[in-house]
Design a protein around this motif. Structure first.
Motif, short mmCIF file in Angstrom:
data_model
loop_
_atom_site.label_atom_id
_atom_site.label_comp_id
_atom_site.label_asym_id
_atom_site.label_seq_id
_atom_site.Cartn_x
_atom_site.Cartn_y
_atom_site.Cartn_z
N TYR A 175 0.69 -1.25 -0.29
CA TYR A 175 0.51 -0.28 0.21
C TYR A 175 1.17 1.58 0.24
N VAL A 176 2.77 0.85 0.98
CA VAL A 176 2.70 2.44 1.14
C VAL A 176 3.35 2.68 -0.18
N GLU A 177 3.95 1.30 -0.94
CA GLU A 177 4.51 2.17 -2.21
C GLU A 177 3.64 2.28 -3.03
N SER A 178 1.76 2.00 -2.79
CA SER A 178 1.47 2.63 -4.43
C SER A 178 1.28 3.65 -3.73
N ALA A 179 1.50 4.68 -2.84
CA ALA A 179 0.85 5.64 -2.48
C ALA A 179 2.40 6.03 -3.01
N GLU A 180 3.44 6.47 -2.85
CA GLU A 180 4.51 6.22 -3.46
C GLU A 180 4.70 6.36 -5.03
N HIS A 181 4.07 5.70 -5.63
CA HIS A 181 4.00 5.77 -7.15
C HIS A 181 3.22 6.73 -7.23
N ALA A 182 1.85 7.08 -6.83
CA ALA A 182 0.91 8.19 -7.20
C ALA A 182 1.29 9.12 -6.96
N PHE A 183 2.27 9.41 -5.80
CA PHE A 183 3.17 10.55 -5.93
C PHE A 183 3.71 10.75 -6.68
N TRP A 184 4.58 9.70 -7.32
CA TRP A 184 5.07 9.70 -8.69
C TRP A 184 4.20 10.40 -9.58
N ARG A 185 3.98 9.83 -9.35
CA ARG A 185 2.60 10.41 -10.92
C ARG A 185 2.01 11.91 -11.33
N SER A 186 2.26 12.53 -9.23
CA SER A 186 1.73 14.17 -8.99
C SER A 186 2.96 14.43 -9.30
N LEU A 187 3.48 14.45 -9.64
CA LEU A 187 4.84 14.64 -10.31
C LEU A 187 5.44 14.64 -11.34
N GLY A 188 4.20 13.95 -12.39
CA GLY A 188 4.54 13.90 -13.94
C GLY A 188 5.32 13.01 -14.60
N ARG A 189 5.47 12.33 -13.43
CA ARG A 189 6.41 10.94 -13.74
C ARG A 189 5.98 9.52 -13.22
N SER A 190 7.36 8.90 -13.95
CA SER A 190 6.81 7.13 -13.30
C SER A 190 7.87 6.79 -13.28
N ILE A 191 7.86 5.65 -11.58
CA ILE A 191 8.86 5.52 -10.60
C ILE A 191 9.47 4.18 -11.68
N HIS A 192 8.91 3.42 -12.43
CA HIS A 192 9.90 2.82 -13.28
C HIS A 192 9.46 3.64 -15.02
N SER A 193 10.84 3.63 -14.89
CA SER A 193 10.99 4.23 -17.00
C SER A 193 11.98 4.57 -17.56
N LEU A 248 15.57 15.88 -11.19
CA LEU A 248 14.60 15.52 -10.23
C LEU A 248 14.59 15.89 -9.23
N ARG A 249 16.39 15.54 -8.82
CA ARG A 249 16.39 16.26 -6.78
C ARG A 249 15.79 18.02 -6.80
N ASP A 250 15.47 18.50 -8.69
CA ASP A 250 14.84 20.51 -7.84
C ASP A 250 13.94 19.83 -7.77
N GLN A 251 12.69 18.66 -8.79
CA GLN A 251 11.02 18.96 -8.27
C GLN A 251 11.55 18.48 -6.67
N LEU A 252 11.98 16.92 -5.89
CA LEU A 252 11.12 17.43 -5.19
C LEU A 252 11.59 17.97 -4.02
N ASN A 253 13.19 18.88 -4.05
CA ASN A 253 13.90 20.18 -3.39
C ASN A 253 12.24 20.62 -2.92
N LYS A 254 12.02 20.94 -4.38
CA LYS A 254 11.01 22.54 -4.21
C LYS A 254 9.25 21.32 -3.53
N VAL A 255 9.39 20.13 -4.19
CA VAL A 255 8.15 19.71 -2.74
C VAL A 255 7.99 20.16 -1.37
N ILE A 256 9.00 19.43 -1.34
CA ILE A 256 9.58 19.11 0.21
C ILE A 256 9.03 20.79 1.37
N ALA A 257 10.00 22.24 0.34
CA ALA A 257 9.99 23.26 0.56
C ALA A 257 9.37 24.32 -0.79
N PRO A 258 8.51 24.26 -0.36
CA PRO A 258 7.97 25.32 -1.04
C PRO A 258 7.54 26.33 -0.68
#
Lengths: 152, 152, 152, 152
Positions: B34-52, B139-149
């Motif tokens: 379930y947590v992994e599915s949450a993670e993958h939904a999070f990636w989709r919310s960034l316009g990404r797929s965990i497996h690419s 990806l790093r930039d995108q994650l950093n923006k998400v963490i500390a908007p």
């Protein structure tokens, strides 16, 4: 149910806790996982792996259709016996039949029975896709010998 | 447990029958699914797929370590809320934290909490193997923006 | 395949990473989990739960037989549409049919289709066992209204 | 990693097709299922079942927390060796440690390692709920003998 005398491959499998559900019995979808594991053990007994090849020599065996009837619930830690046989080998497909027995004494009970048809796919060099392909002769020969050892 | 205010991604998930076990509750290993599915939904919310990526541009994110504590059982048809946040982005790894809440009223209860660290791997052209690789800058930039908007 | 016009319940489900296998596609046994989840969502849409009752009022719906044909592989993150309908309500059993479509554009493709028959069991006070039992009238009425709303 | 000499229970488990994912390796959540199966086999080796009792004598062992680090991917048909040991027996809990090895030759490689703490629950007659309860003396004695056979 009348179970015919014939070639079959036997595989033992203990019902695991994580394969039970809140009804206290094995969840039905897990029978398909168990039967598939029996199938793969059968292939290993032939010196083969169901999943083989890399790069341009890739082969696979997707399932075409499956069915199962359930006669009796089974529970955690019961030791099941899966009896797999080959019903038919056609040009691109293999049809298995299977029976699942529990460990009831003195006579194991039939708890499930069904069929599973798989199809051979291989990488088509031009398309880069896996497409259905004739069963290789050496495998067909091996399966035929297994099915009808007396005639060889 | 004190849950800090911070960025988090929320994902709802109903406990399914096949994810329960004979104890009548969700089987613990399924929380990780379930947590992994949450993670993958999070990636989709960034316009990404965990497996690419395909062929020579393949990327993956195997799990390096995971942990989870379980506080309260959850049952069939309960609607869980998974709250995923990023604890740290390092050179090749991302460490997530997560909280799982049930649908108890008036106040959902914390039922599980844990961490999951994943590592970036990419195909090394010479070896043909997936090997650990720095997290790409975009990806790093995108994650950093998400963490500390607020800081952007 | 000709899909008849009829009552059906629709359920959306995204293919999850943990439901794929090394062939890169959804593992076939997981279709049964997905279809069962569609069934349980259908029951919730009727204001019911497939698993109900406690102590002496326990009811259950074990599966009697299931079958599925697979037409096309589906992959991680595809959004599947499961279309469940009722084929027949008998004295103690319900037979469902189902179709699974992918999210291909402009026209979703049929990827799997099958049947699932379930049987009503209830606790027999004397034996303490779950035994097959007639479908309760209120449920039968509700199902019949759903199947043929025009005639009511 | 330095693996100490100590009592341990060994359990063999072949990686199954349905336990792999599209990355071609075992899905990490399945390690917890495998380790739990090792635990249950260990209990059987003591003449016990992890899930026992009915009605008013019900006992259970929910998981309190689990963790695992993953060092190396494992693949379909590899034969894993799970080495389970007891780290501590407390008033109501047991803490296991585990190591998972692959079948690499000449020297198996450590592929995963972790911990799992379980808690004893028993039916409280008044509340009808499962609540945490001291580990029964006979079980505690048996576990202590297993851990430190030399001192007995």
């Amino acid at each position: 149910m009348d179970i015919p005398e014939q070639f079959h491959f036997e595989y033992l499998r203990r019902v695991e806790f994580s394969d039970t559900d809140m009804a206290g019995i094995i969840h039905f979808a897990n029978y398909f996982r168990y039967v598939e594991s029996a199938e793969h053990a059968f292939w290993r007994s032939l010196g083969r792996s169901i999943h083989s090849g890399k790069g341009e020599d890739q082969h696979g065996w997707p399932r075409l259709n499956v069915s199962c009837s359930f006669f009796k619930p089974t529970r955690f830690e019961q030791l099941l016996k899966i009896r797999l046989h080959i019903q038919e080998v056609r040009n691109t497909t293999i049809c298995y039949g299977f029976y699942v027995f529990d460990d009831q004494e003195p006579e194991p009970a039939l708890v499930a029975a069904g069929e599973m048809t798989i199809i051979h796919v291989a990488l088509k060099p031009n398309s880069g896709n896996l497409e259905k392909a004739p069963i290789p002769d050496d495998l067909r020969d091996q399966l035929n010998k297994v099915i009808a050892p007396a005639s060889n």
